[in-house]
Enzyme design. Structure first.
Site, PDB file in Angstrom:
ATOM      1  CE  LYS A 173      -1.704   3.016   1.939  1.00 29.04           C
ATOM      2  NZ  LYS A 173      -1.377   4.424   1.549  1.00 29.04           N
ATOM      3  N   GLY A 225       6.774   5.566   7.953  1.00 28.00           N
ATOM      4  CA  GLY A 225       5.949   6.774   7.960  1.00 28.00           C
ATOM      5  C   GLY A 225       6.108   7.502   9.274  1.00 28.00           C
ATOM      6  N   GLY A 230       2.692   5.072  12.935  1.00 29.88           N
ATOM      7  CA  GLY A 230       3.409   3.832  13.290  1.00 29.88           C
ATOM      8  C   GLY A 230       2.963   3.286  14.638  1.00 29.88           C
ATOM      9  CB  CYS A 281      13.406   9.298   7.821  1.00 31.33           C
ATOM     10  SG  CYS A 281      14.385   8.254   6.745  1.00 31.33           S
ATOM     11  CD  GLU A 382       9.760  13.620  11.181  1.00 29.65           C
ATOM     12  OE1 GLU A 382       8.619  13.178  11.381  1.00 29.65           O
ATOM     13  OE2 GLU A 382      10.646  12.985  10.578  1.00 29.65           O
TER      14      GLU A 382
HETATM   15  P1  NAD Z   1       2.235   8.979   7.269  1.00 34.67           P
HETATM   16  O1  NAD Z   1       2.384   8.303   8.597  1.00 34.67           O
HETATM   17  O2  NAD Z   1       1.224  10.047   7.136  1.00 34.67           O
HETATM   18  O3  NAD Z   1       1.863   7.895   6.132  1.00 34.67           O
HETATM   19  C1  NAD Z   1       2.683   6.777   5.874  1.00 34.67           C
HETATM   20  C2  NAD Z   1       1.842   5.680   5.219  1.00 34.67           C
HETATM   21  O4  NAD Z   1       0.891   5.197   6.152  1.00 34.67           O
HETATM   22  C3  NAD Z   1       1.049   6.141   3.999  1.00 34.67           C
HETATM   23  O5  NAD Z   1       1.066   5.124   3.028  1.00 34.67           O
HETATM   24  C4  NAD Z   1      -0.357   6.331   4.561  1.00 34.67           C
HETATM   25  O6  NAD Z   1      -1.385   6.200   3.614  1.00 34.67           O
HETATM   26  C5  NAD Z   1      -0.418   5.202   5.576  1.00 34.67           C
HETATM   27  N1  NAD Z   1      -1.371   5.393   6.668  1.00 34.67           N
HETATM   28  C6  NAD Z   1      -1.811   6.549   7.220  1.00 34.67           C
HETATM   29  N2  NAD Z   1      -2.635   6.283   8.255  1.00 34.67           N
HETATM   30  C7  NAD Z   1      -2.708   4.927   8.369  1.00 34.67           C
HETATM   31  C8  NAD Z   1      -3.379   4.035   9.256  1.00 34.67           C
HETATM   32  N3  NAD Z   1      -4.159   4.485  10.256  1.00 34.67           N
HETATM   33  N4  NAD Z   1      -3.208   2.707   9.095  1.00 34.67           N
HETATM   34  C9  NAD Z   1      -2.405   2.216   8.113  1.00 34.67           C
HETATM   35  N5  NAD Z   1      -1.758   3.014   7.230  1.00 34.67           N
HETATM   36  C10 NAD Z   1      -1.889   4.358   7.366  1.00 34.67           C
HETATM   37  O7  NAD Z   1       3.693   9.505   6.870  1.00 34.67           O
HETATM   38  P2  NAD Z   1       4.130  10.371   5.579  1.00 34.67           P
HETATM   39  O8  NAD Z   1       3.699  11.775   5.751  1.00 34.67           O
HETATM   40  O9  NAD Z   1       3.737   9.653   4.347  1.00 34.67           O
HETATM   41  O10 NAD Z   1       5.715  10.296   5.675  1.00 34.67           O
HETATM   42  C11 NAD Z   1       6.503  11.165   6.419  1.00 34.67           C
HETATM   43  C12 NAD Z   1       7.017  10.489   7.678  1.00 34.67           C
HETATM   44  O11 NAD Z   1       7.699   9.286   7.330  1.00 34.67           O
HETATM   45  C13 NAD Z   1       8.009  11.326   8.427  1.00 34.67           C
HETATM   46  O12 NAD Z   1       7.709  11.257   9.803  1.00 34.67           O
HETATM   47  C14 NAD Z   1       9.347  10.641   8.154  1.00 34.67           C
HETATM   48  O13 NAD Z   1      10.327  10.832   9.144  1.00 34.67           O
HETATM   49  C15 NAD Z   1       8.916   9.222   8.057  1.00 34.67           C
HETATM   50  N6  NAD Z   1       9.893   8.411   7.322  1.00 34.67           N
HETATM   51  C16 NAD Z   1      10.679   7.564   8.044  1.00 34.67           C
HETATM   52  C17 NAD Z   1      11.642   6.795   7.412  1.00 34.67           C
HETATM   53  C18 NAD Z   1      12.510   5.860   8.210  1.00 34.67           C
HETATM   54  O14 NAD Z   1      13.116   4.984   7.607  1.00 34.67           O
HETATM   55  N7  NAD Z   1      12.617   5.996   9.522  1.00 34.67           N
HETATM   56  C19 NAD Z   1      11.806   6.895   6.025  1.00 34.67           C
HETATM   57  C20 NAD Z   1      10.983   7.774   5.306  1.00 34.67           C
HETATM   58  C21 NAD Z   1      10.028   8.534   5.980  1.00 34.67           C
END
Ligand code: NAD
Length: 492
Positions: A173, A225, A230, A281, A382
């Site tokens: 997804k 994410g 998470g 990230c 962040e």
């Molecule tokens: P987000 O948490 O909004 O979304 C991430 C994913 O989760 C998307 O595909 C979204 O559709 C899905 N999602 C959202 N709500 C959900 C739920 N309730 N259940 C299941 N899936 C759900 O994050 P974002 O804005 O897409 O990304 C930015 C964040 O990602 C930042 O905090 C960044 O630090 C982090 N990130 C971390 C790493 C790492 O390796 N640590 C790498 C890249 C990005």
């Protein structure tokens, strides 16, 4: 243009026919296309296809699975430029960086193909005579992979490739902000020869993501994410007794001590803070400077940072592309307001106003705050944009203390020529990754990747450690004594 889900080797719309639109962040009048707004029904279809495909896939010898993945690496390499342009159009970073994103997937495929010939287990002596003990890795089942938009190919590859090599099947997804790249991922795996149903893509937002987590036939959840999402997913996985690997937010720090090579440290912070528009990230969002070099460093940093060119990622002159969307732009601007209100001094940027064609996109000027204190929100939370907070300390010990005063723990860096301090720092910094005389960004595909504290839950992607996430240990005892031997009893 209409794009589809990829389920059981077929391109299909969402069952209810709903779609969402994806726009180019550098120019919001450029519509990339409509993607399926999937629900639990679509997820169910994909998971069932993946479950069925598992029976065949897990029985293909791992080195043969590796051959398919190596071929996928070759196809990623062949399509690298085309895919880089697609990725830049949908998520904004410069072509140089999107090529790098795809390179990471190529590296991950080639590394995965070699890992397929290892997947080492252990043998150990038995405590009984004429008996031997082995342990092997076995596949787990359907893996539900949920990813962020900032690394649309690299991050999914860190999970998908090891999951497939281990003999699992996958439902991805992808982020709703970078869906097109995920479809190319599917095209590439199909061309490489992956059987139908082994890899599936279901587009959509949180509804589709959470249906994937909930589905009873999904045995492992791999998530990248925000920490907020998470933690929600981890909670559900705990209740449902599913294995769950989380890569979440960061607030990464670069420390510069007075003996450092100053120009090198400036190169590092410019790349770390403003590369990918600060949307990595591992981006550097905190800079800790020793007081003896503070003024000089800031003057030199500003001279260089002022020259950064903001623009569309497909322009070769651009250093800093757009931020992902209006919501994120507003969030960044709100943090800048908070920083000013908290009393930090904004010495660069702090502005979202652009004229001419940049006014059509979501651009934010590279921003630097100085005179920041550890208690300020801009130093703690962040922001995920091109905003750097600079703080002054007087000693090495204070630098470490301020760096560790943070709820996240992904990446840290220290610039110094003092080997004792450098080595002490990497032991004391509470992050999953530490760099010496290099910026906070720059992970390599064959090394463990992940963070401590609010960034992760103990797993590591990248390298051999990703194979731990996507396989289960099976212990095998072989007794060739032809007698009943009771462990812990007959031998003592
Ligand atoms: P987000 O948490 O909004 O979304 C991430 C994913 O989760 C998307 O595909 C979204 O559709 C899905 N999602 C959202 N709500 C959900 C739920 N309730 N259940 C299941 N899936 C759900 O994050 P974002 O804005 O897409 O990304 C930015 C964040 O990602 C930042 O905090 C960044 O630090 C982090 N990130 C971390 C790493 C790492 O390796 N640590 C790498 C890249 C990005």
């Amino acid at each position: 243009m209409n794009f589809f889900n990829y389920i059981n080797g077929e391109w299909v719309p969402s069952i209810n026919g709903e779609t969402f639109q994806n726009l180019n962040p550098a120019n919001n009048t450029d519509v990339i296309g409509n993607f399926p707004q999937s629900t639990a029904e679509d997820i169910d279809k994909a998971v069932k296809a993946a479950s069925k495909a598992m029976k065949q896939w897990k029985n293909i010898p791992a080195p043969k699975r590796g051959d398919i993945i190596r071929k996928a690496g070759d196809i990623f390499a062949r399509r690298q430029q085309e895919l880089a342009e697609i990725m830049t159009r949908e998520m904004g970073k410069t072509i140089t960086e999107t090529r790098g994103d795809i390179q990471e997937a190529i590296d991950t495929c080639y590394y995965g193909a070699t890992e397929a010939r290892r997947l080492f287990g252990y043998t150990a002596p038995s405590e009984l005579t004429n008996k031997m003990n082995l342990s092997i890795r076995t596949p787990i089942g359907v893996c539900g992979i949920i990813t962020a938009w900032n690394f649309p190919i690299a991050v999914p590859s860190w999970k998908i490739i090891p999951a497939l090599i281990c003999g699992n099947t996958v439902v991805l997804k992808p982020s709703e902000e970078s869906p097109h790249s995920a479809n190319i991922f599917a095209e590439i795996l199909e061309e490489a020869g992956l059987p139908k149903g082994v890899f599936n893509v279901v587009h959509g937002a949180s509804v589709a993501g959470s249906a994937l987590v909930e589905h009873p036939e999904v045995k492992v959840v791999g998530f990248t994410g925000s920490t907020a999402t998470g933690k929600k997913i981890a909670g559900r996985c705990g209740e449902l007794n599913k294995k769950c690997s989380l890569e979440m937010g960061g607030k990464n720090v670069q420390i510069v001590l007075e003996d450092a090579n100053m120009e090198l440290a400036i190169d590092g912070v410019l790349w770390g803070a403003f590369g990918t528009t600060g949307q990595r990230c591992t981006a550097t969002s905190r800079l800790i400077l020793q007081d003896t070099i503070y003024d000089d460093f800031i003057n030199k940093l500003l001279t260089r940072a002022t020259k950064l060119i903001v623009g569309p990622g497909n322009d070769n002159n651009t250093n800093v592309g757009p931020v992902i969307n209006e919501k994120q732009l507003n969030k960044i601007h709100e943090y800048v307001r908070i920083g000013r209100e908290e009393g930090a001094l904004c010495v660069l940027g702090g502005d979202r106003e652009f004229k001419d064609e940049l006014g059509l996109g979501t651009f934010y000027k590279p921003t630097i705050f100085i005179d920041v204190t550890p208690s300020m929100r801009i130093f703690k939370e962040e922001i995920f944009g091109p905003v750097l907070s600079v703080i002054k300390v007087s000693t090495f010990e204070e630098a470490i203390e301020v760096a560790n005063d943070c709820e996240y723990g992904l990446s840290s860096s220290i610039y110094t020529k003092d080997v004792n301090k450098a080595i002490a720092a990497v032991h004391q910094l509470e992050t999953g990754i530490s760099y010496i005389n290099a910026p906070t960004i720059g992970a390599e595909a064959h090394m463990p990747f992940g963070g401590v504290k609010g960034t992760g839950n103990g797993h590591r992607e990248g390298g051999w450690t990703a194979y731990e996430i996507f396989s289960e240990w099976k212990t095998i005892y072989i007794d060739y004594s032809d007698t009943l031997q009771r462990a812990q009893i007959d031998n003592y």
